[in-house]
Design an enzyme around this catalytic site. Structure first.
Site, mmCIF file in Angstrom:
data_model
loop_
_atom_site.group_PDB
_atom_site.id
_atom_site.type_symbol
_atom_site.label_atom_id
_atom_site.label_comp_id
_atom_site.label_asym_id
_atom_site.label_seq_id
_atom_site.Cartn_x
_atom_site.Cartn_y
_atom_site.Cartn_z
ATOM 1 C CB CYS A 10 -28.498 -70.896 -38.920
ATOM 2 S SG CYS A 10 -26.773 -70.665 -38.450
ATOM 3 C CG LEU A 11 -25.397 -71.214 -44.464
ATOM 4 C CD1 LEU A 11 -24.229 -70.499 -45.130
ATOM 5 C CD2 LEU A 11 -26.126 -72.095 -45.470
ATOM 6 N N GLY A 51 -25.827 -65.058 -45.738
ATOM 7 C CA GLY A 51 -24.895 -64.469 -44.769
ATOM 8 C C GLY A 51 -24.010 -65.546 -44.177
ATOM 9 C CD GLN A 64 -22.399 -69.353 -39.844
ATOM 10 O OE1 GLN A 64 -22.432 -68.263 -40.406
ATOM 11 N NE2 GLN A 64 -23.363 -70.253 -39.977
ATOM 12 C CG HIS A 91 -28.640 -65.152 -38.344
ATOM 13 N ND1 HIS A 91 -29.631 -66.094 -38.213
ATOM 14 C CD2 HIS A 91 -27.494 -65.849 -38.547
ATOM 15 C CE1 HIS A 91 -29.098 -67.310 -38.314
ATOM 16 N NE2 HIS A 91 -27.793 -67.192 -38.537
ATOM 17 C CD GLU A 92 -24.790 -64.342 -40.801
ATOM 18 O OE1 GLU A 92 -23.903 -64.951 -40.180
ATOM 19 O OE2 GLU A 92 -25.708 -64.921 -41.404
ATOM 20 C CG HIS A 103 -23.323 -66.782 -36.381
ATOM 21 N ND1 HIS A 103 -23.361 -68.045 -35.861
ATOM 22 C CD2 HIS A 103 -24.211 -66.781 -37.410
ATOM 23 C CE1 HIS A 103 -24.239 -68.781 -36.533
ATOM 24 N NE2 HIS A 103 -24.778 -68.032 -37.478
HETATM 25 NI NI NI Z 1 -26.253 -68.543 -38.886
#
Ligand code: NI
Length: 190
Positions: free
Chosen positions: A105-106, A46, A51, A148-149, A152
């Protein structure tokens, strides 16, 4: 498609509330293509627009390709089964239950912590053409990933929803993130 730079924790853009998408145009399609390119190249399931430093309510997901495979008839080889999903202006309109599971998380390389999420959600969103749609997810990776997304998009991060503060602090320090600051209210824009 262009792979974009993923910002890491500490970037102020990750703490901003993003703006709604109003125009479903070519630039939105380009953003989504870049987001998929960036997500797949980073082995993520995701990615949210902030991000890659775009403060808009757009997220992309594909929870299948790391594990699902099919046999390509021409090459007879196993290939990843891609299931790309785009959610624009997503809103959780129903949430129930609770689950705790491991998340990464990226924007936090090498950090995996236990996070509290809803067990079942219904999300209302717009597709690429601006059409309103609904999606139900329960007790699976898709369900957790959507939450999660969406976080963000509201300037919230998975560290804000940890199930174990002590464990999290240790893991963050080991990964070089030091002491994390979780603001009670994210920075508002616009
Ligand atoms: Ni994340």
């Amino acid at each position: 498609m262009t792979k974009q730079q993923i910002v890491q924790y500490g970037d102020p853009g990750l703490r901003k509330v993003t703006s709604r998408v109003l125009k479903f145009d070519k630039s939105l399609r380009k953003l989504i293509e870049d987001m998929f390119e960036t997500m797949y190249a980073s082995d993520g399931v995701g990615l949210a627009a902030p991000q890659i430093s775009v403060s808009k309510r757009v997220l992309v997901l594909d929870v299948d390709y790391p594990s699902k495979r099919y046999i390509d008839e021409q090459t007879k080889k196993e290939v990843p089964s891609y299931t790309p999903i785009v959610l624009i202006n997503p809103v959780l309109i129903h949430k129930e239950g609770q689950i705790i599971s491991k998340e990464g998380c990226l924007s936090f390389p090498n950090v995996v912590i236990d996070v509290i999420r809803f067990k079942k959600i219904i999300v209302r969103y717009q597709d690429l053409l601006g059409k309103e749609r609904k999606l139900t997810a329960e007790d699976d990776l898709l369900c957790r990933c959507i939450q999660h997304e969406i976080d963000h998009l509201d300037g919230k991060l998975f560290v804000d929803k940890t199930a174990d503060e002590v464990q999290m602090k240790k893991i963050l320090e080991e990964a070089g993130f030091g002491n994390i600051i979780s603001p009670a209210s994210p920075i508002m824009i616009g």
